[in-house]
Design a protein around this motif. Sequence first.
Motif, mmCIF file in Angstrom:
data_model
loop_
_atom_site.group_PDB
_atom_site.id
_atom_site.type_symbol
_atom_site.label_atom_id
_atom_site.label_comp_id
_atom_site.label_asym_id
_atom_site.label_seq_id
_atom_site.Cartn_x
_atom_site.Cartn_y
_atom_site.Cartn_z
ATOM 1 N N THR A 63 -2.580 -4.029 -0.258
ATOM 2 C CA THR A 63 -3.296 -3.255 -0.815
ATOM 3 C C THR A 63 -3.004 -2.353 0.131
ATOM 4 N N LEU A 64 -2.056 -1.835 1.218
ATOM 5 C CA LEU A 64 -2.000 -1.105 2.211
ATOM 6 C C LEU A 64 -0.965 0.028 1.493
ATOM 7 N N ILE A 65 0.056 -0.298 0.465
ATOM 8 C CA ILE A 65 0.989 0.152 -0.337
ATOM 9 C C ILE A 65 0.748 1.464 -1.410
ATOM 10 N N GLN A 66 -1.321 0.574 -1.664
ATOM 11 C CA GLN A 66 -1.562 1.376 -2.760
ATOM 12 C C GLN A 66 -2.540 1.904 -2.504
ATOM 13 N N ASN A 67 -3.056 1.936 -1.039
ATOM 14 C CA ASN A 67 -3.168 3.443 -0.396
ATOM 15 C C ASN A 67 -3.231 4.223 0.087
ATOM 16 N N LYS A 68 -1.813 3.963 0.404
ATOM 17 C CA LYS A 68 -0.213 5.127 0.691
ATOM 18 C C LYS A 68 0.017 5.962 -0.552
ATOM 19 N N LEU A 69 0.308 5.157 -2.220
ATOM 20 C CA LEU A 69 0.785 5.896 -3.279
ATOM 21 C C LEU A 69 -0.841 6.895 -3.523
ATOM 22 N N THR A 70 -2.003 6.564 -3.371
ATOM 23 C CA THR A 70 -3.385 7.104 -3.720
ATOM 24 C C THR A 70 -3.147 8.177 -2.970
ATOM 25 N N GLY A 71 -3.278 8.105 -1.855
ATOM 26 C CA GLY A 71 -3.467 8.701 -0.892
ATOM 27 C C GLY A 71 -3.164 9.910 -1.177
ATOM 28 N N ASP A 72 -2.837 10.466 0.388
ATOM 29 C CA ASP A 72 -2.206 11.998 0.665
ATOM 30 C C ASP A 72 -0.481 12.146 0.446
ATOM 31 N N VAL A 73 -0.124 12.073 -1.110
ATOM 32 C CA VAL A 73 1.823 12.012 -1.499
ATOM 33 C C VAL A 73 2.151 12.153 -0.086
ATOM 34 N N SER A 74 1.919 13.413 0.542
ATOM 35 C CA SER A 74 2.761 14.205 1.195
ATOM 36 C C SER A 74 3.360 13.657 2.362
ATOM 37 N N VAL A 75 2.666 12.486 2.630
ATOM 38 C CA VAL A 75 2.463 11.866 3.945
ATOM 39 C C VAL A 75 3.631 10.678 2.974
ATOM 40 N N THR A 76 3.339 9.716 2.074
ATOM 41 C CA THR A 76 4.909 9.027 1.961
ATOM 42 C C THR A 76 5.756 9.871 0.989
ATOM 43 N N GLU A 77 6.058 11.096 0.613
ATOM 44 C CA GLU A 77 6.192 11.685 -0.026
ATOM 45 C C GLU A 77 8.453 11.434 0.519
ATOM 46 N N ALA A 78 8.002 11.345 1.828
ATOM 47 C CA ALA A 78 9.381 11.599 2.754
ATOM 48 C C ALA A 78 11.037 10.447 2.437
ATOM 49 N N HIS A 79 9.272 9.147 1.795
ATOM 50 C CA HIS A 79 10.416 7.740 2.193
ATOM 51 C C HIS A 79 9.801 7.618 0.563
#
Lengths: 367, 367
Positions: A63-79
């Motif tokens: 669920t956490l991963i899904q939220n990160k990937l569907t949320g603000d992409v600029s945050v996860t983009e680096a990873h």
Amino acid sequence: MTWGVDNLPYGVFSCPGERPRVGVRYGDKVLDLAPALHDEVFAAPTLNPFMARGRAAWHDTRTLIQNKLTGDVSVTEAHLVPLDQVRLHLPFEVADYVDFYCSLEHASNIGQIFRPGTEPLQPNWRHLPVGYHGRSGTVVVSGTPVRRPQGQLGKGTFGPCQKLDMEAELGFVVGVPTAMGSPAGAFEDHVFGVTLVNDWSARDIQSWEYVPLGPFLAKSFATSISPWVTPLEALPRIPGRLQDPEPAGYLRRQADWGLDIALEVLLNGEVVSRPPYSAMYWTPDQMLAHMTVNGARLRTGDLFASGTISGAERGEQGSFIELTWNGTDPLKLAGGETRAFLQDGDTVTIRATAAGLTMGEVSGTVG
Amino acid sequence: MTWGVDNLPYGVFSCPGERPRVGVRYGDKVLDLAPALHDEVFAAPTLNPFMARGRAAWHDTRTLIQNKLTGDVSVTEAHLVPLDQVRLHLPFEVADYVDFYCSLEHASNIGQIFRPGTEPLQPNWRHLPVGYHGRSGTVVVSGTPVRRPQGQLGKGTFGPCQKLDMEAELGFVVGVPTAMGSPAGAFEDHVFGVTLVNDWSARDIQSWEYVPLGPFLAKSFATSISPWVTPLEALPRIPGRLQDPEPAGYLRRQADWGLDIALEVLLNGEVVSRPPYSAMYWTPDQMLAHMTVNGARLRTGDLFASGTISGAERGEQGSFIELTWNGTDPLKLAGGETRAFLQDGDTVTIRATAAGLTMGEVSGTVG
């Protein structure tokens, strides 16, 4: 997309010069989980420590991963690391490896081929999911070259295997262990996810060695698995196939663990078979219940495979020994070649898809 | 003394409140190797890191220990822990577990019992050491209680095993691995030492499940090993038993790896059998050559066992199914009791001795 937020399989990857660590596949990228989730369990070189955490953690993490990937992409983009910059490794450390024999059609075909003139199904087959232990030390990740084994091919005959074969299977990966003496609980409390398995087989070695203690060297030289482990939550469940007779109490199904997964077997890029997992007789919850009913303990990293997946129709068999009826009816390939068993240089790829998602592939070249 | 400087088996021990570490048995004491030899490899909770070092290191370490124990005792005294103050653990992490079937007499007896009226030895038996993979996750150290398994005992029959048995075996422990695709080299370059093995067996589960893929739940609930691993160097080697026909080239013996080891099986303290390892048909170097001829890789911690050790004489059989002929001729015990198979509360102990030294024992109580 097929590698979207409803899929999210786990694997172990490395970038050049860096140590292997856990990631999740998303599109054509890998999400580097340790920094993305601030959780050191994903810095391990195998999925085992994460898998040991159990079902609630698996669900929350997904669920956490899904939220990160569907949320603000600029945050996860680096990873997110492009897939073409990484190497994929064996995703988990294999504890015990068990292989079952759960396809009625496969067991019937093999019985007819290995024991012609007798009843193809053994008396026990409809009463329990027949299984045996394989060699966990030779489970390798997709892409690992497969050396043709040598051995005794019959009485007084030694040499390179002449009937090298593959088997298209699904593998179930255990996360949560049991104590010795205690049968496993619910399937979804122990099993983390599913891989694709190619259980390479030397048919000539097998037919000479396997009575009375089962296959040994015919299977122990290599077993290939896909680099991505699809979590149970992602898979489309369907009712299991009707069973007659009704199985013993400990084997009765408590939930639907039939899986609507369509496989494809490719030889050098050409589809030669389309085995349907939905046709399997014994479901994976029944395999788990059987494997532990005697008190055998589970460990994190245990892998148990379905056995060859074969449907009833022509072109649905998950092994060459069935597709070519022990080599007597060779496959005619598109380029005009024929093939009874695998030749050096042949590449076998198994792919699988399930409603809207892909499980990727397991591939290996014989050399 | 039997636990003197010519013996010196390795094990893993702990004192109350302390972490398990590697020791060597000497008399009624354990030499705490990490401080005694100033080598952190022995601070590990398993023998695996030490076993991985290889033959030259094994030899040098043994010589060093012998020198310390025969030199100035005041130096080593501080590192000798009385045996009654320690707990003994599983001595190594088991990678793959393979069980062979190397006794001609055992295979003949089982063939007669399981398949009456047919030729007891299968056509392959004299041509290769028949073997199969077992469950490494349920290999336990001597003293671990053994829960009677439940399972399908035949068509439509489910319940606790009614024919619980043991098997007296030797187990060979691999130190030095191989690469996939490369058969093993010389036996003594890979194998570190020898343990005693009790391969507990559920005969009713076995006879129903084992065709065609071999024993599975009948063997996977528990396999007990002795806490001490005797190094190869300590063991009295003799020529292997004559073989007819002469085996294939890769199975030809390059050195004498017959072992003059005398076993005893005790039921609740009473000797019920005396299996002679010297009677075995296939020798352990042949098992190793066979297991890897197909390119299956070895890992540090692989365990391969001989299969039940049975001699030709009455009272030399290493299993109850043979000693009582499948229960039809129960053992008459000293107290007037009889025993066909194992009852709850029974303790089975296997001991072994070899010219001037003991290998200790493996013991387990059924509960």
